[in-house]
Write a protein that holds these residues in place. Structure first.
Motif, PDB file in Angstrom:
ATOM      1  N   ILE A 156      15.972  52.539 -29.309  1.00  0.00           N
ATOM      2  CA  ILE A 156      14.969  53.581 -29.112  1.00  0.00           C
ATOM      3  C   ILE A 156      13.589  53.056 -29.491  1.00  0.00           C
ATOM      4  N   HIS A 157      12.625  53.313 -28.633  1.00  0.00           N
ATOM      5  CA  HIS A 157      11.227  53.025 -28.938  1.00  0.00           C
ATOM      6  C   HIS A 157      10.412  54.301 -28.759  1.00  0.00           C
ATOM      7  N   GLU A 158       9.543  54.574 -29.701  1.00  0.00           N
ATOM      8  CA  GLU A 158       8.645  55.714 -29.605  1.00  0.00           C
ATOM      9  C   GLU A 158       7.207  55.238 -29.734  1.00  0.00           C
ATOM     10  N   ALA A 159       6.307  55.910 -29.033  1.00  0.00           N
ATOM     11  CA  ALA A 159       4.891  55.533 -29.070  1.00  0.00           C
ATOM     12  C   ALA A 159       4.032  56.772 -28.886  1.00  0.00           C
ATOM     13  N   TYR A 160       2.887  56.763 -29.546  1.00  0.00           N
ATOM     14  CA  TYR A 160       1.910  57.844 -29.396  1.00  0.00           C
ATOM     15  C   TYR A 160       0.601  57.223 -28.935  1.00  0.00           C
ATOM     16  N   TYR A 161       0.130  57.658 -27.765  1.00  0.00           N
ATOM     17  CA  TYR A 161      -1.077  57.054 -27.205  1.00  0.00           C
ATOM     18  C   TYR A 161      -1.856  58.103 -26.422  1.00  0.00           C
ATOM     19  N   GLN A 162      -3.133  58.229 -26.750  1.00  0.00           N
ATOM     20  CA  GLN A 162      -4.045  59.153 -26.090  1.00  0.00           C
ATOM     21  C   GLN A 162      -3.477  60.568 -26.011  1.00  0.00           C
ATOM     22  N   ILE A 164      -0.391  61.650 -26.223  1.00  0.00           N
ATOM     23  CA  ILE A 164       0.925  61.840 -25.611  1.00  0.00           C
ATOM     24  C   ILE A 164       1.980  61.102 -26.420  1.00  0.00           C
ATOM     25  N   ASN A 165       3.097  61.769 -26.686  1.00  0.00           N
ATOM     26  CA  ASN A 165       4.250  61.149 -27.338  1.00  0.00           C
ATOM     27  C   ASN A 165       5.196  60.608 -26.273  1.00  0.00           C
ATOM     28  N   TYR A 166       5.436  59.302 -26.316  1.00  0.00           N
ATOM     29  CA  TYR A 166       6.358  58.652 -25.391  1.00  0.00           C
ATOM     30  C   TYR A 166       7.640  58.250 -26.124  1.00  0.00           C
ATOM     31  N   TYR A 167       8.723  58.234 -25.374  1.00  0.00           N
ATOM     32  CA  TYR A 167      10.038  57.915 -25.944  1.00  0.00           C
ATOM     33  C   TYR A 167      10.798  57.108 -24.892  1.00  0.00           C
ATOM     34  N   ARG A 168      11.344  55.959 -25.307  1.00  0.00           N
ATOM     35  CA  ARG A 168      12.114  55.131 -24.384  1.00  0.00           C
ATOM     36  C   ARG A 168      13.504  54.866 -24.947  1.00  0.00           C
ATOM     37  N   ASN A 169      14.495  55.149 -24.146  1.00  0.00           N
ATOM     38  CA  ASN A 169      15.898  54.909 -24.492  1.00  0.00           C
ATOM     39  C   ASN A 169      16.380  53.719 -23.668  1.00  0.00           C
ATOM     40  N   SER A 170      16.622  52.572 -24.339  1.00  0.00           N
ATOM     41  CA  SER A 170      17.029  51.346 -23.649  1.00  0.00           C
ATOM     42  C   SER A 170      18.500  51.046 -23.898  1.00  0.00           C
ATOM     43  N   ASN A 171      19.192  50.656 -22.844  1.00  0.00           N
ATOM     44  CA  ASN A 171      20.590  50.244 -22.949  1.00  0.00           C
ATOM     45  C   ASN A 171      20.717  48.804 -22.479  1.00  0.00           C
ATOM     46  N   TRP A 172      21.381  47.979 -23.288  1.00  0.00           N
ATOM     47  CA  TRP A 172      21.560  46.562 -22.981  1.00  0.00           C
ATOM     48  C   TRP A 172      23.036  46.262 -22.754  1.00  0.00           C
TER      49      TRP A 172
END
Length: 246
Positions: A156-162, A164-172
């Motif tokens: 899981i990666h989360e980011a806050y920019y301008q 907006i809260n972004y959230y990325r769910n990555s599967n490897w």
């Protein structure tokens, strides 16, 4: 090579990576190496949306950016009005004149899936470097990354920019191929309070490397490694490799 980060994915990538990567630190790393090796001109492969370009240009570098994604190039040009950016393929490109140094940034080597991809890329780089020119790039270390993804198949990666809260769910998922390959699936969301809305999804096949195999690729294509930096980045253990054109 996949059609990387086109359309809205370019803007989403740009927003999330503003908080993942310390671009000032990235710039200092590469710029210090270029100064150490007396490089006056630089091509950045994988220049993306122009975050490193902005720093090179602010410091009056003789800089060119190259990226496979036309959408990312468009953002980079808007961000850096005075910059020179080329939409192109690192496996087959030709500059108007050779440069002193070439960078492959952002672990873009991971998109070189086949041995032929790597050899073609190194051949193109060799032809576009001045005699004694410097190649600097990073690779994801297979010996550490593959065990990590086995133990952590979802990241899981989360980011806050301008605002907006972004959230990325990555599967490897590791593939059983002749190379060290992984299938990467990602879902991107924005979060507003308790609500999560999907905004994009992504799929890529990527390759990770051992240091020894990359040393051999370089040797066979006319390069000699002069420095190796073991570096922890925001999510991956990497090596930064500095090589000279023989």
């Amino acid at each position: 090579m996949a059609n990387l980060y086109e359309g809205k994915m370019a803007a989403i990538f740009d927003a999330m990576y503003q908080t993942f990567i310390d671009y000032d630190e990235e710039y200092q790393l590469y710029n210090n190496l270029l100064i150490e090796h007396h490089c006056q001109t630089v091509l950045e492969i994988g220049s993306g949306t122009g975050n490193l370009a902005q720093r090179f240009l602010q410091n009056h570098a003789d800089y060119i950016g190259l990226d496979y994604s036309e959408s990312m190039i468009a953002i980079a040009k808007e961000r850096n009005k005075s910059g020179i950016f080329i939409s192109g393929d690192m496996r087959d490109f030709e500059l108007e004149k050779p440069v002193d140094s070439i960078l492959i940034t952002g672990r873009s080597t991971s998109y070189l899936i086949t041995n032929q991809d790597i050899n073609n890329t190194l051949d193109s780089i060799y032809k576009n470097l001045n005699k004694g020119g410097i190649l600097i790039f990073d690779i994801i270390d297979a010996n550490r990354f593959i065990p990590f993804t086995k133990e952590n198949p979802v990241i899981i990666h989360e980011a806050y920019y301008q605002g907006i809260n972004y959230y990325r769910n990555s599967n490897w998922k590791t593939t059983l191929s002749e190379n060290f390959m992984l299938e990467w699936t990602a879902n991107y969301y924005t979060i507003n309070g308790e609500w999560k809305e999907i905004i994009a999804d992504d799929f890529s096949t990527v390759r990770v490397f051992t240091l020894n195999e990359m040393q051999l690729f370089l040797y066979l294509n006319g390069f000699e490694i002069i420095q190796t930096i073991d570096r922890k980045t925001y999510a991956y253990d990497t090596y930064v490799i500095v090589a000279i054109k023989k």
